[in-house]
Design a protein around this motif. Structure first.
Motif: not given
Length: 123
Positions: A35-50, A77-85
């Motif tokens: 993020q600090r370098s200017g890239f868009a990121c998609l974060g994935f985790d199985i923990d829905s609370k995170k 430029r950031f979003r988190a998801t539990c959806d592996v697809s």
């Protein structure tokens, strides 16, 4: 992306989308660096609370303040998801899952193998 040249161009102009699997003490700071370098990121985790916390702009790791997560969200430029697809939207996928040591002090790669298989199914 159709070629190595396209990949390097996307890297240079920061249009490459980075996927990070595992949003713990390795994955979340890695997202911070991208993020600090200017890239868009998609974060994935199985923990829905995170996922819920991050999408609400809240950090659960002490050295990453809420304000920083809020900046990521506000930049769109950031979003988190539990959806592996959704990892199919990323140009690069980095795996940051636990590798605990077994009784013989060798890394247990079960999480890495299972995650890789899940990503393969999604792609």
């Amino acid at each position: 992306m159709t070629s190595v040249t396209d990949f390097y161009a996307a890297l240079d102009n920061r249009s490459l989308k980075i996927g990070v699997v595992g949003l713990g003490y390795v994955g979340l700071p890695l997202i911070d660096a991208f993020q600090r370098s200017g890239f868009a990121c998609l974060g994935f985790d199985i923990d829905s609370k995170k996922i819920a916390a991050l999408n609400a702009g809240t950090s659960y790791i002490g050295h990453i303040p809420d304000e920083r997560v809020q900046q990521w969200r506000q930049s769109h430029r950031f979003r988190a998801t539990c959806d592996v697809s959704e990892l199919s939207q990323a140009d690069v996928v980095l795996i940051c899952v636990p590798t605990p040591l077994n009784d013989s002090r060798d890394p247990d790669l079960t999480y890495v193998i299972n995650t890789t298989q899940d990503i393969a199914k999604a792609l």
